[in-house]
Design an enzyme around this catalytic site. Sequence first.
Site, PDB file in Angstrom:
ATOM      1  N   LYS A  67       0.979  -1.017  -0.154  1.00  0.00           N
ATOM      2  CA  LYS A  67       0.086   0.221   0.338  1.00  0.00           C
ATOM      3  C   LYS A  67       0.767   0.900  -0.260  1.00  0.00           C
ATOM      4  O   LYS A  67       0.303   2.287  -0.990  1.00  0.00           O
ATOM      5  CB  LYS A  67      -0.657   0.057   1.088  1.00  0.00           C
ATOM      6  CG  LYS A  67      -2.313  -0.429   1.101  1.00  0.00           C
ATOM      7  CD  LYS A  67      -3.085  -0.625   1.922  1.00  0.00           C
ATOM      8  CE  LYS A  67      -4.103  -1.917   2.486  1.00  0.00           C
ATOM      9  NZ  LYS A  67      -5.269  -1.702   3.236  1.00  0.00           N
ATOM     10  N   ASP A 103      -9.738   2.976   1.741  1.00  0.00           N
ATOM     11  CA  ASP A 103     -10.254   2.728   2.657  1.00  0.00           C
ATOM     12  C   ASP A 103     -10.444   3.487   3.861  1.00  0.00           C
ATOM     13  O   ASP A 103     -11.146   3.456   5.112  1.00  0.00           O
ATOM     14  CB  ASP A 103      -8.877   2.074   3.686  1.00  0.00           C
ATOM     15  CG  ASP A 103      -8.011   0.319   3.094  1.00  0.00           C
ATOM     16  OD1 ASP A 103      -9.203  -0.247   2.871  1.00  0.00           O
ATOM     17  OD2 ASP A 103      -6.677   0.893   2.817  1.00  0.00           O
TER      18      ASP A 103
HETATM   19  N1  LIG Z   1     -11.799  -3.913   7.827  1.00  0.00           N
HETATM   20  C1  LIG Z   1     -11.102  -3.997   6.660  1.00  0.00           C
HETATM   21  O1  LIG Z   1     -11.637  -3.467   5.777  1.00  0.00           O
HETATM   22  C2  LIG Z   1      -9.427  -3.838   7.475  1.00  0.00           C
HETATM   23  C3  LIG Z   1      -8.749  -2.900   6.234  1.00  0.00           C
HETATM   24  C4  LIG Z   1      -7.312  -3.196   6.955  1.00  0.00           C
HETATM   25  C5  LIG Z   1      -6.979  -4.013   8.041  1.00  0.00           C
HETATM   26  N2  LIG Z   1      -7.760  -4.375   8.710  1.00  0.00           N
HETATM   27  C6  LIG Z   1      -7.105  -5.447   9.428  1.00  0.00           C
HETATM   28  O2  LIG Z   1      -7.002  -4.733  10.610  1.00  0.00           O
HETATM   29  C7  LIG Z   1      -5.154  -5.212  10.964  1.00  0.00           C
HETATM   30  C8  LIG Z   1      -4.281  -3.988  11.668  1.00  0.00           C
HETATM   31  O3  LIG Z   1      -3.584  -4.166   9.982  1.00  0.00           O
HETATM   32  P1  LIG Z   1      -2.564  -2.633   9.966  1.00  0.00           P
HETATM   33  O4  LIG Z   1      -1.960  -3.380   8.422  1.00  0.00           O
HETATM   34  O5  LIG Z   1      -2.877  -1.711  10.219  1.00  0.00           O
HETATM   35  O6  LIG Z   1      -0.911  -3.804  10.070  1.00  0.00           O
HETATM   36  P2  LIG Z   1       0.175  -3.008  10.895  1.00  0.00           P
HETATM   37  O7  LIG Z   1       0.487  -1.750  10.121  1.00  0.00           O
HETATM   38  O8  LIG Z   1       1.173  -3.901  10.960  1.00  0.00           O
HETATM   39  O9  LIG Z   1      -0.259  -2.658  11.808  1.00  0.00           O
HETATM   40  C9  LIG Z   1      -0.876  -3.338  13.595  1.00  0.00           C
HETATM   41  C10 LIG Z   1      -1.149  -2.817  15.095  1.00  0.00           C
HETATM   42  O10 LIG Z   1      -1.638  -3.323  15.999  1.00  0.00           O
HETATM   43  C11 LIG Z   1      -0.334  -3.746  16.644  1.00  0.00           C
HETATM   44  N3  LIG Z   1       0.011  -4.237  17.641  1.00  0.00           N
HETATM   45  C12 LIG Z   1       0.544  -5.393  16.948  1.00  0.00           C
HETATM   46  N4  LIG Z   1       0.732  -7.108  17.673  1.00  0.00           N
HETATM   47  C13 LIG Z   1       0.032  -6.791  19.135  1.00  0.00           C
HETATM   48  C14 LIG Z   1      -0.116  -7.078  20.716  1.00  0.00           C
HETATM   49  N5  LIG Z   1       0.117  -8.176  20.890  1.00  0.00           N
HETATM   50  N6  LIG Z   1      -0.595  -6.302  20.934  1.00  0.00           N
HETATM   51  C15 LIG Z   1      -0.554  -4.878  21.285  1.00  0.00           C
HETATM   52  N7  LIG Z   1      -0.383  -4.483  19.998  1.00  0.00           N
HETATM   53  C16 LIG Z   1      -0.066  -4.625  18.719  1.00  0.00           C
HETATM   54  C17 LIG Z   1       0.715  -2.825  16.250  1.00  0.00           C
HETATM   55  O11 LIG Z   1       1.216  -2.038  17.790  1.00  0.00           O
HETATM   56  P3  LIG Z   1       3.223  -1.341  17.790  1.00  0.00           P
HETATM   57  O12 LIG Z   1       3.362  -0.950  16.754  1.00  0.00           O
HETATM   58  O13 LIG Z   1       2.679  -1.371  19.409  1.00  0.00           O
HETATM   59  O14 LIG Z   1       3.627  -2.872  17.179  1.00  0.00           O
HETATM   60  C18 LIG Z   1       0.052  -1.849  15.340  1.00  0.00           C
HETATM   61  O15 LIG Z   1      -0.288  -0.491  15.662  1.00  0.00           O
HETATM   62  C19 LIG Z   1      -5.151  -6.582  10.683  1.00  0.00           C
HETATM   63  O16 LIG Z   1      -6.232  -6.966  11.440  1.00  0.00           O
HETATM   64  C20 LIG Z   1      -6.674  -6.126   9.078  1.00  0.00           C
HETATM   65  O17 LIG Z   1      -6.311  -7.907   8.633  1.00  0.00           O
HETATM   66  C21 LIG Z   1      -9.083  -4.470   8.364  1.00  0.00           C
END
Ligand SMILES: NC(=O)c1ccc[n+]([C@@H]2O[C@H](COP(=O)([O-])OP(=O)(O)OC[C@H]3O[C@@H](n4cnc5c(N)ncnc54)[C@H](OP(=O)(O)O)[C@@H]3O)[C@@H](O)[C@H]2O)c1
Length: 274
Positions: A67, A103
């Site tokens: 992205k 998004d």
């Molecule tokens: N519904 C939808 O349309 C949609 C769209 C996009 C994404 N999503 C979902 O959203 C989720 C996140 O996606 P993303 O792209 O934003 O991922 P990302 O950029 O990797 O961000 C992950 C986030 O999760 C936190 N995190 C990970 N492990 C953790 C833990 N054990 N304890 C506390 N915080 C934790 C990270 O915190 P740190 O900064 O501390 O590492 C960071 O803030 C995924 O499940 C994805 O499938 C859904």
Amino acid sequence: MAAPLYGVIGFPVKHSLSPAMFAAAFWEYNMNATYEKFEVAPDALGDFLADARRRPISGLSVTIPHKTAVMDYLDSVDTHASVIGAVNTVVNKKGKLKGYNTDWTGAQRAIEDVMELKDKDVLVLGAGGAAAAIIYACGNAGARVTILNRTLDKAQELAERFGGGIKVGLLSDILQYRANLLIHTTSIGMGPDAERSLVPVEFFRKGLIVFDIVYTPLENRLVREARRAGCRVIPGYKMLLYQGEKQFELWFKKKPRTDKMEEALLRELVALDR
Ligand SMILES: NC(=O)c1ccc[n+]([C@@H]2O[C@H](COP(=O)([O-])OP(=O)(O)OC[C@H]3O[C@@H](n4cnc5c(N)ncnc54)[C@H](OP(=O)(O)O)[C@@H]3O)[C@@H](O)[C@H]2O)c1
């Protein structure tokens, strides 16, 4: 003439639910178009997009991990996507590729189905890519946003990117906060992790609206506990649905039958839950 080609690029991409949504949308309009999955490794992204201009691929959905990287290979990027720092949609117009972000509009629409955002307090858990689009959406609609993250620096970086007014804190301090809307954007609670929740049950109270953007499974522990405490829940799949609806509009300059896309998406999600 060959059917116009659309698709999703990601790495991996085999679990993408977008093909099911777009197949339903194309079917409803009896459209002569196809939508495929393209698994593109990060080091092959530039070559893939150069080829996409020529083939041509008329439009692309862009998912993890491309992205942000995809922005380097486009001819232009719309203003919202450039502020968010991510493109999830590409439109190919006569060989020129333009990037958009749907998004943020998808998240805003999912929330505004249920509540108005203006002057509301929103607590966003997580500071990753999805959070960026959601925070932009909430700010754009006039909400007051606080970001809570495990890593405070990342929350601070995100708050600074969107200018003043956004507060930050540590996820572990969640019980010190109150909000009208809680949005969970971390990957905790997804798939085999469904029984893990970052939100203590004491946080939930009647009147709070909860939006967990995780959509596999359809109901994880966070959502179940929120419902049990009397909170209204916005299903995570609605963001996926509405970002797809907007992609269709960008590609075809008309609205899809979103109800049919939703039926197709829910069929896939229910099958995955089994
Ligand atoms: N519904 C939808 O349309 C949609 C769209 C996009 C994404 N999503 C979902 O959203 C989720 C996140 O996606 P993303 O792209 O934003 O991922 P990302 O950029 O990797 O961000 C992950 C986030 O999760 C936190 N995190 C990970 N492990 C953790 C833990 N054990 N304890 C506390 N915080 C934790 C990270 O915190 P740190 O900064 O501390 O590492 C960071 O803030 C995924 O499940 C994805 O499938 C859904």
